[in-house]
Design a protein around this motif. Structure first.
Motif, PDB file in Angstrom:
ATOM      1  N   ALA A 160     -31.068  -6.061  46.419  1.00  0.00           N
ATOM      2  CA  ALA A 160     -31.727  -4.779  46.174  1.00  0.00           C
ATOM      3  C   ALA A 160     -32.224  -4.162  47.478  1.00  0.00           C
ATOM      4  O   ALA A 160     -32.078  -2.956  47.708  1.00  0.00           O
ATOM      5  N   VAL A 161     -32.818  -4.966  48.337  1.00  0.00           N
ATOM      6  CA  VAL A 161     -33.298  -4.459  49.629  1.00  0.00           C
ATOM      7  C   VAL A 161     -32.134  -3.958  50.475  1.00  0.00           C
ATOM      8  O   VAL A 161     -32.212  -2.914  51.123  1.00  0.00           O
ATOM      9  N   LEU A 162     -31.022  -4.700  50.469  1.00  0.00           N
ATOM     10  CA  LEU A 162     -29.849  -4.289  51.237  1.00  0.00           C
ATOM     11  C   LEU A 162     -29.300  -2.952  50.739  1.00  0.00           C
ATOM     12  O   LEU A 162     -28.961  -2.067  51.524  1.00  0.00           O
ATOM     13  N   LEU A 163     -29.228  -2.785  49.421  1.00  0.00           N
ATOM     14  CA  LEU A 163     -28.723  -1.544  48.860  1.00  0.00           C
ATOM     15  C   LEU A 163     -29.641  -0.369  49.180  1.00  0.00           C
ATOM     16  O   LEU A 163     -29.186   0.730  49.492  1.00  0.00           O
ATOM     17  N   PHE A 164     -30.932  -0.605  49.108  1.00  0.00           N
ATOM     18  CA  PHE A 164     -31.880   0.488  49.274  1.00  0.00           C
ATOM     19  C   PHE A 164     -31.986   0.956  50.720  1.00  0.00           C
ATOM     20  O   PHE A 164     -32.043   2.151  50.997  1.00  0.00           O
ATOM     21  N   PHE A 165     -31.996   0.034  51.664  1.00  0.00           N
ATOM     22  CA  PHE A 165     -32.253   0.386  53.057  1.00  0.00           C
ATOM     23  C   PHE A 165     -30.986   0.558  53.899  1.00  0.00           C
ATOM     24  O   PHE A 165     -31.053   1.097  54.996  1.00  0.00           O
ATOM     25  N   VAL A 166     -29.844   0.113  53.429  1.00  0.00           N
ATOM     26  CA  VAL A 166     -28.640   0.173  54.254  1.00  0.00           C
ATOM     27  C   VAL A 166     -27.543   0.976  53.570  1.00  0.00           C
ATOM     28  O   VAL A 166     -27.079   2.005  54.098  1.00  0.00           O
ATOM     29  N   LEU A 167     -27.099   0.548  52.424  1.00  0.00           N
ATOM     30  CA  LEU A 167     -25.933   1.160  51.803  1.00  0.00           C
ATOM     31  C   LEU A 167     -26.206   2.571  51.303  1.00  0.00           C
ATOM     32  O   LEU A 167     -25.397   3.477  51.515  1.00  0.00           O
ATOM     33  N   ILE A 168     -27.334   2.784  50.647  1.00  0.00           N
ATOM     34  CA  ILE A 168     -27.622   4.110  50.098  1.00  0.00           C
ATOM     35  C   ILE A 168     -27.786   5.156  51.203  1.00  0.00           C
ATOM     36  O   ILE A 168     -27.172   6.229  51.149  1.00  0.00           O
ATOM     37  N   PRO A 169     -28.604   4.902  52.261  1.00  0.00           N
ATOM     38  CA  PRO A 169     -28.689   5.913  53.338  1.00  0.00           C
ATOM     39  C   PRO A 169     -27.349   6.177  54.014  1.00  0.00           C
ATOM     40  O   PRO A 169     -27.025   7.329  54.326  1.00  0.00           O
ATOM     41  N   SER A 170     -26.577   5.127  54.271  1.00  0.00           N
ATOM     42  CA  SER A 170     -25.280   5.335  54.922  1.00  0.00           C
ATOM     43  C   SER A 170     -24.342   6.146  54.032  1.00  0.00           C
ATOM     44  O   SER A 170     -23.574   6.984  54.526  1.00  0.00           O
ATOM     45  N   THR A 171     -24.401   5.945  52.737  1.00  0.00           N
ATOM     46  CA  THR A 171     -23.560   6.722  51.822  1.00  0.00           C
ATOM     47  C   THR A 171     -23.957   8.195  51.828  1.00  0.00           C
ATOM     48  O   THR A 171     -23.091   9.087  51.841  1.00  0.00           O
ATOM     49  N   ILE A 172     -25.256   8.468  51.838  1.00  0.00           N
ATOM     50  CA  ILE A 172     -25.724   9.859  51.860  1.00  0.00           C
ATOM     51  C   ILE A 172     -25.286  10.554  53.143  1.00  0.00           C
ATOM     52  O   ILE A 172     -24.810  11.696  53.130  1.00  0.00           O
ATOM     53  N   ILE A 173     -25.442   9.872  54.284  1.00  0.00           N
ATOM     54  CA  ILE A 173     -25.043  10.450  55.568  1.00  0.00           C
ATOM     55  C   ILE A 173     -23.541  10.733  55.588  1.00  0.00           C
ATOM     56  O   ILE A 173     -23.089  11.776  56.077  1.00  0.00           O
ATOM     57  N   THR A 174     -22.765   9.810  55.058  1.00  0.00           N
ATOM     58  CA  THR A 174     -21.310  10.007  55.017  1.00  0.00           C
ATOM     59  C   THR A 174     -20.934  11.213  54.177  1.00  0.00           C
ATOM     60  O   THR A 174     -20.070  12.023  54.565  1.00  0.00           O
ATOM     61  N   LEU A 175     -21.583  11.403  53.026  1.00  0.00           N
ATOM     62  CA  LEU A 175     -21.292  12.563  52.174  1.00  0.00           C
ATOM     63  C   LEU A 175     -21.669  13.868  52.865  1.00  0.00           C
ATOM     64  O   LEU A 175     -20.960  14.878  52.760  1.00  0.00           O
ATOM     65  N   ILE A 176     -22.794  13.869  53.590  1.00  0.00           N
ATOM     66  CA  ILE A 176     -23.206  15.081  54.312  1.00  0.00           C
ATOM     67  C   ILE A 176     -22.187  15.443  55.383  1.00  0.00           C
ATOM     68  O   ILE A 176     -21.803  16.607  55.546  1.00  0.00           O
ATOM     69  N   LEU A 177     -21.727  14.450  56.146  1.00  0.00           N
ATOM     70  CA  LEU A 177     -20.743  14.714  57.191  1.00  0.00           C
ATOM     71  C   LEU A 177     -19.432  15.241  56.606  1.00  0.00           C
ATOM     72  O   LEU A 177     -18.820  16.164  57.154  1.00  0.00           O
ATOM     73  N   ILE A 178     -18.999  14.672  55.507  1.00  0.00           N
ATOM     74  CA  ILE A 178     -17.762  15.142  54.866  1.00  0.00           C
ATOM     75  C   ILE A 178     -17.920  16.582  54.393  1.00  0.00           C
ATOM     76  O   ILE A 178     -17.018  17.418  54.547  1.00  0.00           O
TER      77      ILE A 178
END
Length: 252
Positions: A160-178
């Protein structure tokens, strides 16, 4: 009569001895001790070395319980735990401070617990129980313990900590760049589709000429030259045009 009494006298003395001889085996029963043949654990675990026994005699202060250990590499067994009215855990050696008494002699329990097991604890553990007068039978039982390296496990909280602090922010940043890339590309395509009327693409004049269009597209420079040439033609025509007769005579 004295002879008869003399004959019965020895019989009275021998009879109790024969009765005790025939009844003695029923007063002493074999003790039975049992424990699991094999145990497996991971390094760092607390291992319960289970041992149970059955005896026809009630446990007394004469009852003793011993635990011994023989390493996996071999060698003589070494007693590291003793019970006699109370527990005597090891004060030194390999098992010092790591053995807890889990037994209850009144319930036929003689188990112990090995805390923080290590790979060095691999070997054979023997439980021995003595409860006089039940001393016959098989008072020993053996357990082979195998301690394996601990496999790291991923807990749900770690995921849960890994998803919240790493995967979710990186996914949001990737969508913004796209999204920014798609928006920029769309703006470029729209800007290429719109052209000013005075703009001429490179090679367009040549294409018009090859297509049989005799007229040349006007450019800014062409417009400027056209204006200057028109003025020059007008002035030249004015000088070469003969004046009317009336106008010439009035000059002279």
């Amino acid at each position: 009569m004295r002879l008869h009494g003399h004959r019965n006298g020895p019989l009275k003395d021998v009879l109790p001895f024969h009765l005790f001889f025939f009844l003695a085996p029923s007063l002493v029963s074999p003790i039975t001790v049992s424990s699991p043949a094999e145990l497996q654990a991971s390094a760092g675990d607390t291992v319960t070395l289970s041992c149970t026994f059955t005896s026809t005699s009630r446990p007394t202060s004469k009852m003793t319980i011993d635990w011994s250990y023989r390493p996996q590499a071999g060698g003589p067994p070494q007693t590291f735990f003793h019970f006699s009215s109370r527990a005597f855990p090891p004060l030194e050696g390999q098992f010092s401070g790591r053995v807890q008494w889990r037994g209850s002699p009144a319930k036929g329990e003689a188990s112990i617990a090995l805390i923080n097991s290590t790979l060095n604890d691999n070997g054979t553990y023997t439980c021995s129980v003595r409860n006089p007068p039940d001393v016959h039978g098989n008072p020993n039982s053996h357990t082979v313990l195998t301690v394996m390296p601990k496999i790291p496990s991923v807990r749900f909280s770690d995921v849960a900590v890994l998803l919240f602090f790493v995967l979710i922010p990186s996914t949001i940043i990737t969508l913004i760049l796209i999204g920014q890339m798609l928006f920029t590309e769309r703006e470029r395509s729209q800007s290429k589709g719109y052209r000013s009327p005075i703009e001429v693409a490179e090679g367009e004049e040549y294409d018009n000429y090859r297509a049989g269009n005799p007229f040349k597209a006007a450019t800014c420079c062409d417009l400027a030259l056209t204006d200057s040439e028109s003025e020059f033609d007008y002035s030249h025509m004015k000088q070469n045009t003969p004046a009317p007769e009336g106008y010439a005579e009035s000059q002279f």
